[in-house]
Design a protein around this motif. Structure first.
Motif, PDB file in Angstrom:
ATOM      1  N   LYS A  99       0.829  -1.206   0.000  1.00 49.93           N
ATOM      2  CA  LYS A  99       0.000   0.000   0.000  1.00 49.93           C
ATOM      3  C   LYS A  99       0.861   1.252   0.000  1.00 49.93           C
ATOM      4  O   LYS A  99       0.382   2.340   0.316  1.00 49.93           O
ATOM      5  CB  LYS A  99      -0.925  -0.023   1.215  1.00 49.93           C
ATOM      6  CG  LYS A  99      -1.826  -1.257   1.242  1.00 49.93           C
ATOM      7  CD  LYS A  99      -2.438  -1.498   2.600  1.00 49.93           C
ATOM      8  CE  LYS A  99      -3.151  -2.850   2.617  1.00 49.93           C
ATOM      9  NZ  LYS A  99      -3.662  -3.200   3.962  1.00 49.93           N
ATOM     10  N   MET A 100       2.127   1.067  -0.337  1.00 50.48           N
ATOM     11  CA  MET A 100       3.094   2.166  -0.355  1.00 50.48           C
ATOM     12  C   MET A 100       3.672   2.315  -1.757  1.00 50.48           C
ATOM     13  O   MET A 100       4.164   1.355  -2.344  1.00 50.48           O
ATOM     14  CB  MET A 100       4.222   1.896   0.651  1.00 50.48           C
ATOM     15  CG  MET A 100       5.308   2.951   0.679  1.00 50.48           C
ATOM     16  SD  MET A 100       6.668   2.518   1.805  1.00 50.48           S
ATOM     17  CE  MET A 100       5.841   2.582   3.394  1.00 50.48           C
ATOM     18  N   LYS A 101       3.598   3.525  -2.279  1.00 46.05           N
ATOM     19  CA  LYS A 101       4.155   3.836  -3.589  1.00 46.05           C
ATOM     20  C   LYS A 101       5.087   5.029  -3.451  1.00 46.05           C
ATOM     21  O   LYS A 101       4.731   6.042  -2.841  1.00 46.05           O
ATOM     22  CB  LYS A 101       3.035   4.158  -4.587  1.00 46.05           C
ATOM     23  CG  LYS A 101       3.521   4.574  -5.966  1.00 46.05           C
ATOM     24  CD  LYS A 101       4.203   3.448  -6.695  1.00 46.05           C
ATOM     25  CE  LYS A 101       4.635   3.882  -8.097  1.00 46.05           C
ATOM     26  NZ  LYS A 101       5.353   2.815  -8.830  1.00 46.05           N
ATOM     27  N   THR A 102       6.295   4.917  -4.000  1.00 43.00           N
ATOM     28  CA  THR A 102       7.260   6.013  -3.908  1.00 43.00           C
ATOM     29  C   THR A 102       7.770   6.397  -5.297  1.00 43.00           C
ATOM     30  O   THR A 102       7.800   5.576  -6.212  1.00 43.00           O
ATOM     31  CB  THR A 102       8.462   5.642  -3.016  1.00 43.00           C
ATOM     32  OG1 THR A 102       9.153   4.530  -3.597  1.00 43.00           O
ATOM     33  CG2 THR A 102       8.017   5.292  -1.606  1.00 43.00           C
ATOM     34  N   TRP A 103       8.160   7.660  -5.393  1.00 39.13           N
ATOM     35  CA  TRP A 103       8.828   8.186  -6.585  1.00 39.13           C
ATOM     36  C   TRP A 103       9.988   9.048  -6.104  1.00 39.13           C
ATOM     37  O   TRP A 103       9.875   9.734  -5.081  1.00 39.13           O
ATOM     38  CB  TRP A 103       7.899   9.081  -7.407  1.00 39.13           C
ATOM     39  CG  TRP A 103       6.650   8.463  -7.947  1.00 39.13           C
ATOM     40  CD1 TRP A 103       6.464   7.933  -9.201  1.00 39.13           C
ATOM     41  CD2 TRP A 103       5.388   8.352  -7.285  1.00 39.13           C
ATOM     42  NE1 TRP A 103       5.175   7.500  -9.353  1.00 39.13           N
ATOM     43  CE2 TRP A 103       4.488   7.729  -8.192  1.00 39.13           C
ATOM     44  CE3 TRP A 103       4.926   8.687  -6.012  1.00 39.13           C
ATOM     45  CZ2 TRP A 103       3.170   7.469  -7.869  1.00 39.13           C
ATOM     46  CZ3 TRP A 103       3.617   8.412  -5.673  1.00 39.13           C
ATOM     47  CH2 TRP A 103       2.748   7.813  -6.600  1.00 39.13           C
ATOM     48  N   ASP A 104      11.081   9.050  -6.827  1.00 39.43           N
ATOM     49  CA  ASP A 104      12.125  10.012  -6.514  1.00 39.43           C
ATOM     50  C   ASP A 104      12.897  10.384  -7.771  1.00 39.43           C
ATOM     51  O   ASP A 104      13.039   9.597  -8.701  1.00 39.43           O
ATOM     52  CB  ASP A 104      13.050   9.525  -5.404  1.00 39.43           C
ATOM     53  CG  ASP A 104      13.998   8.421  -5.847  1.00 39.43           C
ATOM     54  OD1 ASP A 104      13.644   7.673  -6.776  1.00 39.43           O
ATOM     55  OD2 ASP A 104      15.084   8.304  -5.258  1.00 39.43           O
ATOM     56  N   VAL A 105      13.333  11.620  -7.786  1.00 38.52           N
ATOM     57  CA  VAL A 105      14.253  12.140  -8.795  1.00 38.52           C
ATOM     58  C   VAL A 105      15.421  12.676  -7.987  1.00 38.52           C
ATOM     59  O   VAL A 105      15.348  13.787  -7.442  1.00 38.52           O
ATOM     60  CB  VAL A 105      13.616  13.250  -9.647  1.00 38.52           C
ATOM     61  CG1 VAL A 105      14.624  13.762 -10.669  1.00 38.52           C
ATOM     62  CG2 VAL A 105      12.359  12.752 -10.329  1.00 38.52           C
ATOM     63  N   PRO A 106      16.485  11.883  -7.813  1.00 42.68           N
ATOM     64  CA  PRO A 106      17.580  12.282  -6.916  1.00 42.68           C
ATOM     65  C   PRO A 106      18.072  13.697  -7.196  1.00 42.68           C
ATOM     66  O   PRO A 106      18.334  14.070  -8.339  1.00 42.68           O
ATOM     67  CB  PRO A 106      18.656  11.229  -7.208  1.00 42.68           C
ATOM     68  CG  PRO A 106      17.876  10.008  -7.610  1.00 42.68           C
ATOM     69  CD  PRO A 106      16.716  10.550  -8.406  1.00 42.68           C
ATOM     70  N   GLY A 107      18.142  14.479  -6.130  1.00 42.47           N
ATOM     71  CA  GLY A 107      18.557  15.868  -6.244  1.00 42.47           C
ATOM     72  C   GLY A 107      17.413  16.833  -6.472  1.00 42.47           C
ATOM     73  O   GLY A 107      17.591  18.045  -6.344  1.00 42.47           O
ATOM     74  N   LEU A 146       3.375   7.798  -1.183  1.00 40.81           N
ATOM     75  CA  LEU A 146       1.922   7.743  -1.113  1.00 40.81           C
ATOM     76  C   LEU A 146       1.510   6.448  -0.418  1.00 40.81           C
ATOM     77  O   LEU A 146       1.888   5.356  -0.840  1.00 40.81           O
ATOM     78  CB  LEU A 146       1.345   7.795  -2.535  1.00 40.81           C
ATOM     79  CG  LEU A 146      -0.126   8.172  -2.724  1.00 40.81           C
ATOM     80  CD1 LEU A 146      -0.403   9.575  -2.213  1.00 40.81           C
ATOM     81  CD2 LEU A 146      -0.493   8.063  -4.201  1.00 40.81           C
ATOM     82  N   LEU A 147       0.746   6.576   0.678  1.00 42.38           N
ATOM     83  CA  LEU A 147       0.187   5.432   1.387  1.00 42.38           C
ATOM     84  C   LEU A 147      -1.315   5.414   1.158  1.00 42.38           C
ATOM     85  O   LEU A 147      -1.972   6.464   1.199  1.00 42.38           O
ATOM     86  CB  LEU A 147       0.466   5.534   2.892  1.00 42.38           C
ATOM     87  CG  LEU A 147       1.916   5.739   3.331  1.00 42.38           C
ATOM     88  CD1 LEU A 147       1.980   5.833   4.849  1.00 42.38           C
ATOM     89  CD2 LEU A 147       2.802   4.617   2.827  1.00 42.38           C
ATOM     90  N   SER A 148      -1.886   4.244   0.942  1.00 41.45           N
ATOM     91  CA  SER A 148      -3.293   4.169   0.558  1.00 41.45           C
ATOM     92  C   SER A 148      -4.100   3.279   1.486  1.00 41.45           C
ATOM     93  O   SER A 148      -3.604   2.304   2.043  1.00 41.45           O
ATOM     94  CB  SER A 148      -3.415   3.640  -0.879  1.00 41.45           C
ATOM     95  OG  SER A 148      -2.872   2.336  -0.984  1.00 41.45           O
TER      96      SER A 148
END
Length: 267
Positions: A33-41, A47-49
């Motif tokens: 139920k956890m979704k992550t995104w990252d663009v380092p820097g 997002l938890l649902s």
């Protein structure tokens, strides 16, 4: 049912969610139920649902794909200029998915296909922020007076966080606190279960921090669960014993009785 927590401290953010989803006592499965995104820097988003799985998954899919040409697959959620605008995008998308489902299935389906999110992270140029996003698409932000959000089956784990939280605590101590909260919830409600997903975000790092999954075999989780049970038992044993015939408030002088009856602030 589910249980998710997002917690804001000076050092950053800690996110935690269970993975149990069920459609009856004989139909239980494990879904993150956890979704992550990252663009380092540049940015990190988590997002938890909670709620209907089809609703929350459809919302995440739209956030990742809408308005993006196949040759330039940059998720729409990564195109927003601020955390506030990103939270608004998530809320608008969730409300749209629920409205579409209601239109197709009838007004009575709204509650069955509802969903909510905890959303947090940081975008370069801003501070770490944490939001609670409701099915209607509106949202509130965490701050000094409400430094954490819970969704799902929150009542068993909330008192533990309230009594122990300190905004100056390290991320590792925040993780320990949330694991105790989750263990208490899992012991009290069969609809919340292991494994547990955890995600750290270190303030101003603009990249995903440590991520870990805890299951029933994890030695640290077992120590936390057993240690918390032992600590509660020891604390209970140290409380003054009850004795039949002990003075009650009715036996006390009027002045002393008033001290007991006076409302107290609960922390």
């Amino acid at each position: 049912m589910t249980y998710c927590v997002g917690l804001l401290v000076d050092k950053g953010l800690v996110f935690m969610s269970d993975t149990r989803t069920n459609a009856g006592i004989d139909n239980i499965s494990v879904v993150t139920k956890m979704k992550t995104w990252d663009v380092p820097g540049d940015r990190f988003l988590c997002l938890l649902s909670a709620g209907n799985l089809a609703t929350t998954q459809a919302t995440v899919s739209l956030l990742e794909e809408r308005g993006v040409a196949p040759a330039k697959r940059v998720p729409a959620i990564l195109n927003q200029p601020s955390m506030f605008q990103t939270a608004k995008l998530v809320g608008d998308t969730l409300a749209e998915v629920i409205a579409h489902t209601r239109a197709a299935s009838g007004p009575s389906s709204e509650s069955r296909f509802s969903g909510s999110f905890i959303f947090g992270g940081q975008i370069n140029g801003g501070r770490p922020r944490l939001f609670m996003i409701y099915p209607e698409g509106n949202f509130i932000e965490a701050g000094a007076d409400n430094p954490f959000f819970q969704i799902g089956e929150h009542k068993y784990g909330r008192p533990i966080i309230i009594r122990t939280y300190d905004r100056k605590m390290q991320l590792e101590d925040a993780a320990k606190l949330l694991l105790v909260s989750f263990d208490s919830t899992i012991r009290s409600n069969l609809s919340v279960g292991l494994p547990i997903d955890m995600q750290f975000y270190d303030a101003d790092s603009h990249k995903a921090g440590h991520r870990q999954r805890f299951d029933h075999r994890d030695p640290y989780y077992r120590k936390i669960s057993e240690g918390w049970s032992d600590a509660l038992k020891n604390a209970f044993d140290r409380l003054p014993p009850f004795r039949i015939g002990m003075p009650s408030s009715e036996d006390m002088p009027e002045d002393d009785r008033g001290e007991l009856d006076r409302p107290r602030r609960v922390i």
